[in-house]
Design an enzyme around this catalytic site. Structure first.
Site, PDB file in Angstrom:
ATOM      1  N   SER B 145      38.164  58.186  -4.847  1.00 46.73           N
ATOM      2  CA  SER B 145      38.439  56.834  -4.355  1.00 46.73           C
ATOM      3  C   SER B 145      38.994  55.976  -5.508  1.00 46.73           C
ATOM      4  CB  SER B 145      37.145  56.250  -3.761  1.00 46.73           C
ATOM      5  OG  SER B 145      37.401  55.068  -3.057  1.00 46.73           O
ATOM      6  N   ASP B 351      39.471  60.969   6.654  1.00 48.80           N
ATOM      7  CA  ASP B 351      39.385  59.786   5.799  1.00 48.80           C
ATOM      8  C   ASP B 351      40.491  58.819   6.205  1.00 48.80           C
ATOM      9  OD1 ASP B 351      39.367  57.872   3.803  1.00 48.80           O
ATOM     10  OD2 ASP B 351      39.366  59.309   2.142  1.00 48.80           O
ATOM     11  N   HIS B 384      35.868  58.943   4.613  1.00 52.64           N
ATOM     12  CA  HIS B 384      35.994  58.722   3.167  1.00 52.64           C
ATOM     13  C   HIS B 384      34.742  59.183   2.427  1.00 52.64           C
ATOM     14  CE1 HIS B 384      37.833  56.960  -0.331  1.00 52.64           C
ATOM     15  NE2 HIS B 384      36.817  56.158  -0.542  1.00 52.64           N
TER      16      HIS B 384
END
Lengths: 408, 408
Positions: B145, B351, B384
């Site tokens: 991320s 995601d 995610h």
């Protein structure tokens, strides 16, 4: 229209001595067979088409009905042919009885005491309105999003009174993510210190902070990723001219970057541009940096000026609760067996709030019951908002359906 | 590690006399060639792996590092082989200097005066930490991320100091929707009356309401639609016993509010407590009705107890600002020409925050520059969040990369 008799609600509570605001367009024919009921979604009203005139006869700016692209003379739902009825739902804040009105039992403003209303309750109230108008059977009931849920509910609660149901950008129930977004929006409102447990009216304040956040969240879910990137991308907002910009919208250029209206994100020109793209980052956590931030703040501010916080809670809860398959152990085909209407369903490819797969669940369940179903999946970039926008293929599908099926 | 010299920041400001919290795992080898730097995302810290012991030598409950599935002895990033460094970024709230610390120039708590930090600033600060540890070149820099953005930035700012970059569930920049979610979360915090413009510390309050809303929004975007439906669906939460509920119910007609309709408790949701699935709707706008609401409220409450509001603003802004292609007119291939490291990129199919397409943009830009790139798109249901979870295929991809490429 005033209703004196109490309306029993699914919660077990009831509402008595209530009003419903409604508008009609076109002319009811002699056998009263051309009525089309339009059901609204979260923040819309009975004003579905046309414009308002001021005292001088001039058109009031921005007074177009929320489905004016769809409904009117010569439009897909042709008011030269159909008698169209728009009705503001119970609990809403556009003239029908809701949390801002006086509770006849206590002579106090309802506020948080307004009973929880469901999609099914709204349909019952709408049926009473039709009774009062002398309309036994609807040529069609139609709605988008939450309005589509009402159209579907009509076919289950009053199967004999509906010939056609047009269900646009809708779903047979909310999924966990939908409920989650509703809940965050509700929490933003209810935890606003100005909410006062829903009795803010008597404190002379409004929970505007919470409403702003709720609307900002909503707006993100109405738009597709694609259209957001196309309209806003990483474009920077014009550099603020004063540190008060955020607090005072009067500092913004009139009609400038913020001219989008709710549901209009796809129909206006891209915002931003010349004078903003060249500037450097402000390196600020609290000022507006990107166009998308400016757009969302503006939408939130505007919404918080006119929408009632308790209505927001009620209507999102009605969305959460709707689940016709719930009483059938999740079996939607069984749930829809009661429906005898013919159906048009429409969905939009980039709608991630009520994705096409959700409409297809309804289509499948109706086909399982050998119902007459038309279904169009429109390849539109605008996400959930597409149902309010002027997409030629979408409008053509509805036009064709009304001409060839409803008017037949 | 204390740093006395001022660190110049991209904003033009600087921070002096600052500390960075860090942890190391494993042993640095003689030629200092086995160091792996782990970069953290929004709410994580330097504590990437292992557990903490209490004074008696017992493992402290819930003290596992945030990437403990990935990093440790015999794990994909094997600390028997690599010297792993976790560092808490500047501006965070887990020991490194941030808004909760004293500004040496004013002797006041920084609060909102803590300067805006960027991904590039963090990388500079991390490079100074490596200097202090005597490490010239990293075997690998790795993150998920926002951590992946730091790994990517490392290859651009210090190309000679990075042999491998492992970029997981990341993106070359935020798109409009990503920024929009960050902005709503920030507005929830900054419009909380307890925020006091970011100087809430001196008022003895914390903007917990805003932090809760921010975290709830975040959580929705971390999970996939699918996994939310699977985990929560439309399952009802266990009936609350809170006195507020009883009070609100007494206002309704006796027996009415709780009238049970067959099966009304919702469709066939797969998960949930025995005592919750059978109950009827509460018909309440403010009480918890669905499991997903309960989950989100819990997550929001928990987060608001430990996370600093100003840090939340800073870190989401760092996400917004990251855009290496920005100075190349949006041309990512040109922007990544500077990188000489070898790359592993990993994305997860569900995601939607940092979708696989965003990782593929990086892959393509690196291939345009004839770089050595491995890419794995993991078919995982968890959205995610998948980058933090124990998915055998994912862990195997990273293990193989470290064994065959990094350790080679």
């Amino acid at each position: 229209m005033h209703f004196e008799a109490a309306l029993p609600l699914r919660s077990g509570a009831s509402v008595r001595a209530y009003d419903l605001s409604y508008e009609t367009y076109g002319t009811l024919n002699a056998d009263k067979s051309n009525a089309v009921l339009i059901c609204h979604a979260l923040n819309a009203s009975h004003h579905v088409a046309g414009v308002y005139l001021d005292a001088t006869g001039a058109v009031q700016p921005k007074s177009e009905g929320w489905w004016d692209t769809m409904i009117g003379p010569g439009k897909p739902v042709d008011t030269d042919r159909f008698f169209v009825i728009g009705v503001n739902n119970l609990g809403s804040c556009f003239g029908s009885t809701g949390p801002m009105q006086i509770n006849p039992d206590t002579q106090q403003i309802y506020g948080a005491d307004f009973p929880v209303v469901t999609v099914e309750d709204w349909v019952d109230a709408q049926a009473r309105l039709l009774d009062a108008l002398g309309i036994k059977t609807l040529a069609a009931v139609m709605g988008g999003s939450l309005g589509g849920m009402q159209a579907l509910a009509w076919t289950l609660q009053y199967p004999d009174r509906v010939r056609h149901a047009v269900v646009v950008a809708s779903a047979p129930n909310l999924n966990a993510e939908n409920i989650a977004f509703n809940e965050v929006a509700r929490r933003a409102i209810t935890t606003d210190p100005d909410f006062h447990g829903g009795h803010f009216y008597r404190h002379g304040v409004l929970p505007r902070r919470g409403l702003r956040i709720a609307r900002m969240i909503g707006h993100i879910t109405y738009l597709s990723d694609d259209v957001m990137n196309e309209k806003f991308g990483r474009e920077l907002a014009p550099k603020p001219v004063a540190p008060t910009l955020v607090a005072s919208r009067t500092a913004l250029p009139p009609g400038g970057a913020l001219r989008l209206r709710p549901g209009e994100a796809g129909s206006a020109a891209p915002v931003g541009g010349e004078n903003s793209s060249a500037r450097a980052y402000l390196y600020s956590t609290q000022d507006v940096e990107f166009q998308i931030e400016s757009y969302l703040r503006y939408q939130g501010d505007k919404f918080s000026e006119y929408f009632d916080a308790n209505t927001y809670l009620l209507i999102t809860r009605a969305l959460d609760y709707f689940d016709p398959a719930g009483t059938y152990g999740g079996n939607l085909s069984q749930a829809l067996a009661k429906a005898s209407a013919k159906f048009l369903l429409v969905s939009f490819t980039t709608d991630w709030r009520f994705a096409p797969a959700r409409s297809r669940e309804i289509v499948k369940a109706l086909l399982d019951n050998q119902r007459d179903v038309s279904y169009a999946e429109i390849d539109a970039p605008h996400g959930h908002d597409a149902f309010l926008l002027e997409d030629p293929r979408y409008l053509s599908v509805v036009r064709t359906y009304f001409n060839s099926k409803v008017a037949a």
